[in-house]
Scaffold this active site. Structure first.
Site, mmCIF file in Angstrom:
data_model
loop_
_atom_site.group_PDB
_atom_site.id
_atom_site.type_symbol
_atom_site.label_atom_id
_atom_site.label_comp_id
_atom_site.label_asym_id
_atom_site.label_seq_id
_atom_site.Cartn_x
_atom_site.Cartn_y
_atom_site.Cartn_z
ATOM 1 N N TYR A 38 -38.008 -0.689 52.617
ATOM 2 C CA TYR A 38 -36.577 -0.357 52.612
ATOM 3 C C TYR A 38 -35.794 -1.367 53.439
ATOM 4 O O TYR A 38 -34.643 -1.683 53.118
ATOM 5 C CB TYR A 38 -36.365 1.053 53.188
ATOM 6 C CG TYR A 38 -34.951 1.551 53.015
ATOM 7 C CD1 TYR A 38 -34.562 2.228 51.862
ATOM 8 C CD2 TYR A 38 -33.989 1.324 54.001
ATOM 9 C CE1 TYR A 38 -33.268 2.673 51.694
ATOM 10 C CE2 TYR A 38 -32.679 1.758 53.841
ATOM 11 C CZ TYR A 38 -32.325 2.434 52.691
ATOM 12 O OH TYR A 38 -31.034 2.874 52.523
ATOM 13 N N PHE A 46 -11.920 -13.530 35.067
ATOM 14 C CA PHE A 46 -12.622 -12.875 33.976
ATOM 15 C C PHE A 46 -12.371 -11.380 34.064
ATOM 16 O O PHE A 46 -11.733 -10.893 35.001
ATOM 17 C CB PHE A 46 -14.122 -13.204 33.992
ATOM 18 C CG PHE A 46 -14.783 -12.902 32.675
ATOM 19 C CD1 PHE A 46 -14.300 -13.474 31.513
ATOM 20 C CD2 PHE A 46 -15.851 -12.024 32.588
ATOM 21 C CE1 PHE A 46 -14.881 -13.179 30.278
ATOM 22 C CE2 PHE A 46 -16.441 -11.730 31.375
ATOM 23 C CZ PHE A 46 -15.948 -12.303 30.221
ATOM 24 N N ASP A 47 -12.868 -10.630 33.103
ATOM 25 C CA ASP A 47 -12.464 -9.225 32.957
ATOM 26 C C ASP A 47 -12.763 -8.376 34.190
ATOM 27 O O ASP A 47 -11.883 -7.663 34.693
ATOM 28 C CB ASP A 47 -13.073 -8.600 31.693
ATOM 29 C CG ASP A 47 -14.591 -8.700 31.615
ATOM 30 O OD1 ASP A 47 -15.221 -9.250 32.536
ATOM 31 O OD2 ASP A 47 -15.165 -8.214 30.612
ATOM 32 N N ASP A 78 -16.206 -18.045 42.243
ATOM 33 C CA ASP A 78 -16.961 -17.172 41.345
ATOM 34 C C ASP A 78 -18.067 -18.044 40.751
ATOM 35 O O ASP A 78 -17.815 -18.890 39.896
ATOM 36 C CB ASP A 78 -16.044 -16.620 40.254
ATOM 37 C CG ASP A 78 -16.771 -15.695 39.283
ATOM 38 O OD1 ASP A 78 -18.014 -15.765 39.188
ATOM 39 O OD2 ASP A 78 -16.102 -14.910 38.594
ATOM 40 N N ALA A 98 -20.975 -17.603 39.013
ATOM 41 C CA ALA A 98 -21.934 -17.120 38.013
ATOM 42 C C ALA A 98 -22.627 -18.247 37.261
ATOM 43 O O ALA A 98 -23.821 -18.183 36.986
ATOM 44 C CB ALA A 98 -21.231 -16.188 37.020
ATOM 45 N N LYS A 137 -26.764 -14.814 35.244
ATOM 46 C CA LYS A 137 -26.496 -15.982 34.407
ATOM 47 C C LYS A 137 -27.390 -17.148 34.831
ATOM 48 O O LYS A 137 -28.532 -17.247 34.402
ATOM 49 C CB LYS A 137 -25.010 -16.377 34.481
ATOM 50 C CG LYS A 137 -24.078 -15.481 33.682
ATOM 51 C CD LYS A 137 -23.681 -14.238 34.413
ATOM 52 C CE LYS A 137 -22.543 -13.489 33.760
ATOM 53 N NZ LYS A 137 -22.243 -12.212 34.461
ATOM 54 N N HIS A 190 -12.311 -2.728 26.707
ATOM 55 C CA HIS A 190 -13.058 -3.324 25.606
ATOM 56 C C HIS A 190 -14.520 -2.894 25.589
ATOM 57 O O HIS A 190 -15.177 -3.001 24.557
ATOM 58 C CB HIS A 190 -12.963 -4.852 25.646
ATOM 59 C CG HIS A 190 -13.403 -5.469 26.931
ATOM 60 N ND1 HIS A 190 -12.727 -5.291 28.106
ATOM 61 C CD2 HIS A 190 -14.454 -6.277 27.226
ATOM 62 C CE1 HIS A 190 -13.335 -5.951 29.072
ATOM 63 N NE2 HIS A 190 -14.400 -6.548 28.579
#
Length: 460
Positions: free
Chosen positions: A73, A125-126, A216, A218, A259, A451
């Site tokens: 843990y 992005f979304d 960001d 990714a 990604k 979406h």
């Protein structure tokens, strides 16, 4: 663009059979899904290009690493391996794992944003836009004008419009700008890269006004590859060297590791050297993601991520990876099928506005093309356009997106050249009957990120 295919720098050791439905079965399945590709069962999809997030194939090294999972843990050895790998690659002192990218945004963005604040990005992005709005702030996109011209070549269409950025800071006031966000590569603009020069200039502006610059991250490795290929002075630099310089210009990064780290689950938060901010991140991670040394992940997932970070910056892998996009784009060039050019790093973004000019933005041409690809060949893709943008949070009116794309997101190390040919052939068939394709209207939608779950019907 030449249609040269760079052969896979790996061999296939395991295969997964794919079910192929008939055209009649596909028509019934998409109707049952309310014409929303997210609502399809994966077993009813032949080629799945819905997302490149968590859909890649892990290596033998990653699978072997998972067998050494330390499921303690607290203080897992796999966390230590991940921390060490991330510190070496990104050059940041503090590394916090989380279960995926949007979890990183949920932890970080409310610390820096709130009512009356703004986040300015080369393009949100979304999920990023959603978390900005959930925090009570507002998102402003500031991509270079070249990105809006999908036909003309420009090497770094993902760049921040730095002249406009300065004007926005002056207009809204530096104290009201909680964050400047640089998305690399710029997904919403078509997977387009950001140049090192633009990162450097944006960083200087952020520092001048004392505004944190968040990266960001990714698709950081793909962005580094494009810098090596296209930016003068970086031809002889290694991907690792380029990545270190890229991240030197930021203060914080959030990352969906699903990604470029080629794992099925996982995310990261990186903080360069701000111990106070790190303490706030830790305090928010524990109630949302679990203890700081596992961050919502099993020990085995932490190990796969540590290994995947290294594999994702391998030059030969990236050459093959981007080469898949270039091969598919070359076939589309021959058929005069419009897409965001030059091709992006993780996907080919079909320009549905040009392919289906008779469908207005409020009937969602990107979504209409996505539905047709499933009907035609069982290919699942998604809209990156007005359907994804949703409604204005203040007026409730449909936002008209700057782009109406259908995104063909290629999973990493999954599909072969033959699959890419099926995709190209399907688009050619659709082009021949493009005039007969109708748009869609929404029957039901949630307030945020509609979406994913909205229900649609064909517009007659």
């Amino acid at each position: 663009m030449k249609s040269k295919y760079y052969a896979e720098p790996f061999k296939i050791k395991m295969v997964e059979p794919i079910k192929i439905l008939t055209a009649e079965e596909r028509l019934e399945k998409i109707k049952e899904a309310n014409y929303n590709l997210f609502s399809l069962d994966s077993e009813d999809v032949y080629i799945d290009l819905l997302s490149d997030s968590g859909t890649g194939a892990m290596s033998t090294g990653q699978w072997a690493g998972m067998m050494a999972g330390d499921e303690a843990y607290s203080g897992s050895k796999n966390f230590k391996n991940l921390e060490r790998a991330a510190q070496n690659i990104f050059g940041y002192k503090y590394i916090q794992p989380v279960h995926q990218g949007r979890a990183a945004e949920k932890v970080v963005l409310p610390i820096l944003l709130g009512p009356g604040k703004y986040a300015i990005s080369n393009m949100h992005f979304d999920t990023t836009r959603a978390h900005v709005e959930i925090a009570g702030a507002r998102a402003i996109d500031c991509v270079v004008p070249e990105a809006l011209d999908t036909e003309t070549y420009s090497p770094f269409k993902g760049n921040m419009d730095t002249k406009r950025l300065k004007k926005l800071i002056a207009e809204y006031g530096a104290k009201n700008i909680g964050l400047i966000i640089m998305t690399i590569t710029n997904n919403s603009a078509g997977g387009q890269p950001v140049s090192m020069e633009n990162l450097r200039e944006t960083s200087k502006i952020a520092a001048e006004y004392n505004i944190p610059l968040l990266i960001d991250a990714a698709r950081f490795a793909e962005n580094a590859y494009f810098i090596k290929q296209r930016e003068k002075g970086y031809e002889d630099k290694s991907i690792r060297e380029i990545v270190l310089e890229m991240f030197s210009y930021g203060k914080i990064f959030t990352m969906s590791s699903k990604k470029d780290a080629i794992v099925n689950i996982g995310g990261l938060i990186g903080i360069k050297d701000d111990e106070g901010l790190y303490e706030e991140v830790k305090a928010r991670t524990i109630p949302f993601e679990g203890f700081i040394s596992y961050g919502g992940l099993a020990g085995r997932d932490l190990e796969a991520l540590a290994i995947g970070l290294e594999e994702g910056i391998d030059y030969n892998y990236l050459k093959y990876r981007i080469g898949q996009m270039e091969y598919l784009a070359a076939r589309l060039d021959k058929a005069n099928i419009p897409y965001q050019s030059p091709v992006g790093g993780h996907a080919v973004f079909i320009d549905a506005k040009k392919l289906l000019p008779h469908i207005p933005y409020y009937e969602f041409p990107g979504q209409a093309l996505a539905v047709e690809l499933y009907k035609e060949a069982g290919i699942r893709t998604c809209d990156i356009g007005s359907f994804m943008m949703g409604n204005d949070p203040d007026t409730g009116e449909q936002i008209e997106s700057q782009f109406e794309f259908t995104r063909l997101a290629i999973p990493r190390r999954v599909y072969t050249q033959s699959h890419l040919d099926v995709i190209a052939d399907a688009l050619m068939s659709i082009k021949e009957r493009a005039d007969s394709i109708s748009g869609y209207k929404i029957n039901w939608e949630p307030e945020i990120l509609r979406h994913f779950t909205a229900k649609l019907v064909p517009k007659k």
